[in-house]
Enzyme design. Structure first.
Site, PDB file in Angstrom:
ATOM      1  N   GLY A 163      -5.539  26.973  46.501  1.00  0.00           N
ATOM      2  CA  GLY A 163      -6.154  26.828  45.171  1.00  0.00           C
ATOM      3  C   GLY A 163      -5.221  26.175  44.177  1.00  0.00           C
ATOM      4  O   GLY A 163      -5.300  26.430  42.972  1.00  0.00           O
ATOM      5  N   ILE A 164      -4.339  25.301  44.650  1.00  0.00           N
ATOM      6  CA  ILE A 164      -3.325  24.702  43.746  1.00  0.00           C
ATOM      7  C   ILE A 164      -3.970  23.802  42.687  1.00  0.00           C
ATOM      8  O   ILE A 164      -3.406  23.595  41.614  1.00  0.00           O
ATOM      9  CB  ILE A 164      -2.243  23.946  44.554  1.00  0.00           C
ATOM     10  CG1 ILE A 164      -1.006  23.680  43.682  1.00  0.00           C
ATOM     11  CG2 ILE A 164      -2.789  22.649  45.167  1.00  0.00           C
ATOM     12  CD1 ILE A 164       0.230  23.252  44.441  1.00  0.00           C
ATOM     13  N   ARG A 204     -10.456  18.060  50.362  1.00  0.00           N
ATOM     14  CA  ARG A 204     -10.714  16.637  50.172  1.00  0.00           C
ATOM     15  C   ARG A 204     -11.925  16.439  49.271  1.00  0.00           C
ATOM     16  O   ARG A 204     -12.911  17.156  49.368  1.00  0.00           O
ATOM     17  CB  ARG A 204     -10.972  15.968  51.519  1.00  0.00           C
ATOM     18  CG  ARG A 204     -10.732  14.481  51.502  1.00  0.00           C
ATOM     19  CD  ARG A 204     -11.470  13.771  52.620  1.00  0.00           C
ATOM     20  NE  ARG A 204     -12.882  13.551  52.299  1.00  0.00           N
ATOM     21  CZ  ARG A 204     -13.343  12.563  51.533  1.00  0.00           C
ATOM     22  NH1 ARG A 204     -12.524  11.679  51.021  1.00  0.00           N
ATOM     23  NH2 ARG A 204     -14.630  12.445  51.279  1.00  0.00           N
ATOM     24  N   LEU A 245      -9.889  26.998  53.444  1.00  0.00           N
ATOM     25  CA  LEU A 245      -9.604  28.391  53.806  1.00  0.00           C
ATOM     26  C   LEU A 245     -10.519  28.901  54.905  1.00  0.00           C
ATOM     27  O   LEU A 245     -10.207  29.857  55.586  1.00  0.00           O
ATOM     28  CB  LEU A 245      -9.841  29.285  52.586  1.00  0.00           C
ATOM     29  CG  LEU A 245      -8.724  29.580  51.618  1.00  0.00           C
ATOM     30  CD1 LEU A 245      -9.135  30.738  50.731  1.00  0.00           C
ATOM     31  CD2 LEU A 245      -7.441  29.916  52.353  1.00  0.00           C
ATOM     32  N   ALA A 276     -10.548  30.341  45.681  1.00  0.00           N
ATOM     33  CA  ALA A 276     -11.754  31.178  45.727  1.00  0.00           C
ATOM     34  C   ALA A 276     -12.924  30.421  45.133  1.00  0.00           C
ATOM     35  O   ALA A 276     -12.740  29.476  44.356  1.00  0.00           O
ATOM     36  CB  ALA A 276     -11.539  32.468  44.918  1.00  0.00           C
ATOM     37  N   GLN A 277     -14.120  30.835  45.496  1.00  0.00           N
ATOM     38  CA  GLN A 277     -15.306  30.502  44.720  1.00  0.00           C
ATOM     39  C   GLN A 277     -15.244  31.520  43.589  1.00  0.00           C
ATOM     40  O   GLN A 277     -15.622  32.671  43.760  1.00  0.00           O
ATOM     41  CB  GLN A 277     -16.562  30.632  45.595  1.00  0.00           C
ATOM     42  CG  GLN A 277     -17.830  30.059  44.978  1.00  0.00           C
ATOM     43  CD  GLN A 277     -18.171  30.600  43.600  1.00  0.00           C
ATOM     44  OE1 GLN A 277     -17.741  30.045  42.569  1.00  0.00           O
ATOM     45  NE2 GLN A 277     -18.925  31.670  43.545  1.00  0.00           N
ATOM     46  N   THR A 279      -9.462  41.012  41.499  1.00  0.00           N
ATOM     47  CA  THR A 279     -10.078  40.826  40.185  1.00  0.00           C
ATOM     48  C   THR A 279     -10.584  42.116  39.547  1.00  0.00           C
ATOM     49  O   THR A 279     -11.041  43.036  40.246  1.00  0.00           O
ATOM     50  CB  THR A 279     -11.264  39.839  40.305  1.00  0.00           C
ATOM     51  OG1 THR A 279     -12.037  39.885  39.110  1.00  0.00           O
ATOM     52  CG2 THR A 279     -12.188  40.200  41.460  1.00  0.00           C
ATOM     53  N   GLU A 315     -13.294  42.261  38.183  1.00  0.00           N
ATOM     54  CA  GLU A 315     -14.732  42.320  38.512  1.00  0.00           C
ATOM     55  C   GLU A 315     -15.014  43.417  39.537  1.00  0.00           C
ATOM     56  O   GLU A 315     -16.148  43.880  39.648  1.00  0.00           O
ATOM     57  CB  GLU A 315     -15.200  40.978  39.067  1.00  0.00           C
ATOM     58  CG  GLU A 315     -15.520  39.946  38.012  1.00  0.00           C
ATOM     59  CD  GLU A 315     -16.840  40.203  37.302  1.00  0.00           C
ATOM     60  OE1 GLU A 315     -17.841  40.431  37.983  1.00  0.00           O
ATOM     61  OE2 GLU A 315     -16.854  40.176  36.067  1.00  0.00           O
ATOM     62  N   TYR A 329     -19.713  37.895  44.002  1.00  0.00           N
ATOM     63  CA  TYR A 329     -18.294  37.570  43.827  1.00  0.00           C
ATOM     64  C   TYR A 329     -17.456  38.851  43.898  1.00  0.00           C
ATOM     65  O   TYR A 329     -16.452  38.924  44.611  1.00  0.00           O
ATOM     66  CB  TYR A 329     -18.086  36.873  42.473  1.00  0.00           C
ATOM     67  CG  TYR A 329     -16.629  36.720  42.084  1.00  0.00           C
ATOM     68  CD1 TYR A 329     -15.851  35.701  42.614  1.00  0.00           C
ATOM     69  CD2 TYR A 329     -16.028  37.607  41.183  1.00  0.00           C
ATOM     70  CE1 TYR A 329     -14.511  35.566  42.264  1.00  0.00           C
ATOM     71  CE2 TYR A 329     -14.697  37.482  40.827  1.00  0.00           C
ATOM     72  CZ  TYR A 329     -13.935  36.464  41.367  1.00  0.00           C
ATOM     73  OH  TYR A 329     -12.613  36.335  41.019  1.00  0.00           O
ATOM     74  N   LYS A 387     -14.672  39.877  46.779  1.00  0.00           N
ATOM     75  CA  LYS A 387     -13.268  40.093  46.406  1.00  0.00           C
ATOM     76  C   LYS A 387     -12.817  41.519  46.750  1.00  0.00           C
ATOM     77  O   LYS A 387     -11.645  41.757  47.043  1.00  0.00           O
ATOM     78  CB  LYS A 387     -13.079  39.834  44.910  1.00  0.00           C
ATOM     79  CG  LYS A 387     -13.008  38.347  44.563  1.00  0.00           C
ATOM     80  CD  LYS A 387     -11.641  37.775  44.910  1.00  0.00           C
ATOM     81  CE  LYS A 387     -11.462  36.365  44.414  1.00  0.00           C
ATOM     82  NZ  LYS A 387     -10.111  35.854  44.606  1.00  0.00           N
ATOM     83  N   ARG A 414      -8.570  26.078  32.111  1.00  0.00           N
ATOM     84  CA  ARG A 414      -9.689  26.902  32.561  1.00  0.00           C
ATOM     85  C   ARG A 414     -10.863  26.011  32.960  1.00  0.00           C
ATOM     86  O   ARG A 414     -11.152  25.005  32.290  1.00  0.00           O
ATOM     87  CB  ARG A 414     -10.090  27.821  31.395  1.00  0.00           C
ATOM     88  CG  ARG A 414     -11.133  28.851  31.712  1.00  0.00           C
ATOM     89  CD  ARG A 414     -10.743  29.716  32.857  1.00  0.00           C
ATOM     90  NE  ARG A 414     -11.197  31.093  32.704  1.00  0.00           N
ATOM     91  CZ  ARG A 414     -11.457  31.895  33.750  1.00  0.00           C
ATOM     92  NH1 ARG A 414     -11.309  31.454  34.993  1.00  0.00           N
ATOM     93  NH2 ARG A 414     -11.818  33.141  33.549  1.00  0.00           N
TER      94      ARG A 414
END
Ligand code: NAP
Ligand code: G4F
Length: 347
Positions: A8-9, A36, A61, A84-85, A127, A129, A151, A155, A186
């Site tokens: 996730g860079i 990509r 991933l 992550a999504q 998270t 969440e 989500y 997680k 963000r």
């Protein structure tokens, strides 16, 4: 010198973390996992693409074989799983895709570590969440979980898998239970970025005086409360968690919560925008007006969620005591940086 892998860079946290490791912590190499794209958007990677110690590797991933290969080829000291999504609202539309990236993706990484590089230290971006917002007191590592979205459930499974790998196989696997954190980087779907970009669009419209239609900012639940910190503080907390002698799970938060409505008022009141919003109507009929009585904000039910997390407030005592971490960037500074960036972008 250490080598870190960041999944996730290209995201908000991944890019700040990479800069922290290379600029301030003297890491020898940062390997960044990217996907990509036909039109690569490397805006968050500006400082990293040409950095001699950054290696961007294309992969997903969800591809366990590829991850195993990665850990076989490179000697990776630390792995930060930030991919992550990550958009809660979208997870209701695509729960299975969300689970594949967030749960299966995490399990793929941990399997690759377990079989090919058990000495690698692992950080999982968990998270707030997961709590679901049912607690009245600030949430710590001891509070129960009750996720309210695909989500959150994806997680939560990844959180427990991380704990289990630590307990079952002795991996150095730790969780950051991250409350909301924002920055100019963000993503554009998240409410804070939407608000500051809306405020910037309004300001530019007002200054232009060209008679075009006023830009309308459409938002969902204005009463939701979030404990908003700054991503640049949070990536430091991630790094501190992985430096510990033994792995643990840490809440990173600020301990102050505000509503979406308050965020709107603060962003529009910012010195560059200088607009006091007043509210009229209720629920889905509510609108926000500028001092000239023009409608600037409208509540739109398409942004409501099937189940909402009404309030999140974190207790970060353990991170303070065990990691010597504290949030250093104030809420006002974060909003200021976000508004400035939104104005520059819109201008
Ligand atoms: P973000 O900006 O949405 O970045 C997510 C990153 O994950 C992007 O680089 C994205 O790549 C990548 N990604 C998504 N699916 C992938 C896959 N299948 N394979 C490889 N890469 C994939 O998220 P963030 O705000 O930086 O958050 C970082 C992490 O912290 C996430 O895991 C998030 O769930 C968690 N978290 C964030 C917050 C917060 O408030 N920011 C709070 C709690 C937890 P593309 O650029 O190709 O899409
Ligand atoms: O900005 P949000 O989309 O963030 P949310 O759902 O809190 O999730 C973020 O923080 C989590 C940590 O708590 C992370 F795990 C997750 O990856 C992500 O980074 O929404 C914040 C609140 C919600 O209550 C939402 O219903 O704002 C409310 N909201 C009101 N109007 C809106 C809108 N959210 C969005 N995205 N867009 C709106 O128009």
């Amino acid at each position: 010198m250490k080598t870190a892998l960041i999944t996730g860079i290209s995201g908000q946290d991944g890019s700040y973390l990479a800069e922290l490791l290379l600029r301030h912590q003297g890491y020898g190499n940062v390997i960044g996992l990217t996907r990509r794209k036909s039109n690569p958007d490397t805006v968050n990677l500006k400082e990293l693409v040409d950095h001699p110690s950054t290696l961007l590797v294309e992969g997903d991933l969800e591809d366990g074989g590829f991850l195993s290969q990665l850990f076989s080829i490179y000697k990776i000291d630390e792995c930060y799983n930030l991919a992550a999504q990550s958009f809660v609202a979208y997870s209701f539309k695509n729960p299975i895709g969300t689970l594949m990236a967030n749960t299966l993706g995490t399990m793929n990484l941990l399997e690759a570590i377990r079989h090919h590089s058990p000495e690698t230290r692992f950080f999982q971006a968990s998270t707030s969440e997961m709590y679901g917002g049912f607690h009245n007191d600030p949430m710590s590592e001891k509070h129960d979980f009750h996720p309210r979205s695909p989500y959150g459930t994806s997680k939560l499974a990844a959180y427990w898998h991380t704990v289990n790998m630590r307990e079952a196989f002795g991996l150095f696997a730790c969780n950051g239970i991250l409350f909301n954190h924002e920055s100019p980087r963000r993503g554009s779907d998240f409410v804070t970025q939407k608000i500051v970009r809306g405020a910037a669009a309004y300001k530019i419209w007002k200054d232009s005086g060209d008679g075009s239609e006023i830009p309308l900012l459409r938002l969902g639940n204005l009463e939701a409360k979030r404990d908003w910190g700054d991503a640049r503080d949070f990536v430091r907390g991630m790094w501190l968690a992985i430096q510990k002698d033994s792995p643990g799970d840490y809440v990173l938060a600020t301990g102050i919560a505000r509503t979406v409505r308050e965020f709107v008022e603060i962003a529009f009141r910012h010195s560059s925008i200088d607009t006091q919003i007043t509210w009229e109507g209720e629920g889905e009929q509510e609108i926000g007006k500028d001092p000239e009585g023009r409608t600037v904000i409208a509540v739109d039910s398409q942004f409501y969620r099937p189940t909402e997390v009404n309030a999140l407030l974190g207790d970060w005592t353990r991170a303070r005591e065990e990691l010597d971490w504290k949030p250093e960037i104030s809420f006002d500074e974060t909003v200021n940086d976000m508004v400035q960036a939104a104005l520059e972008r819109a201008g």
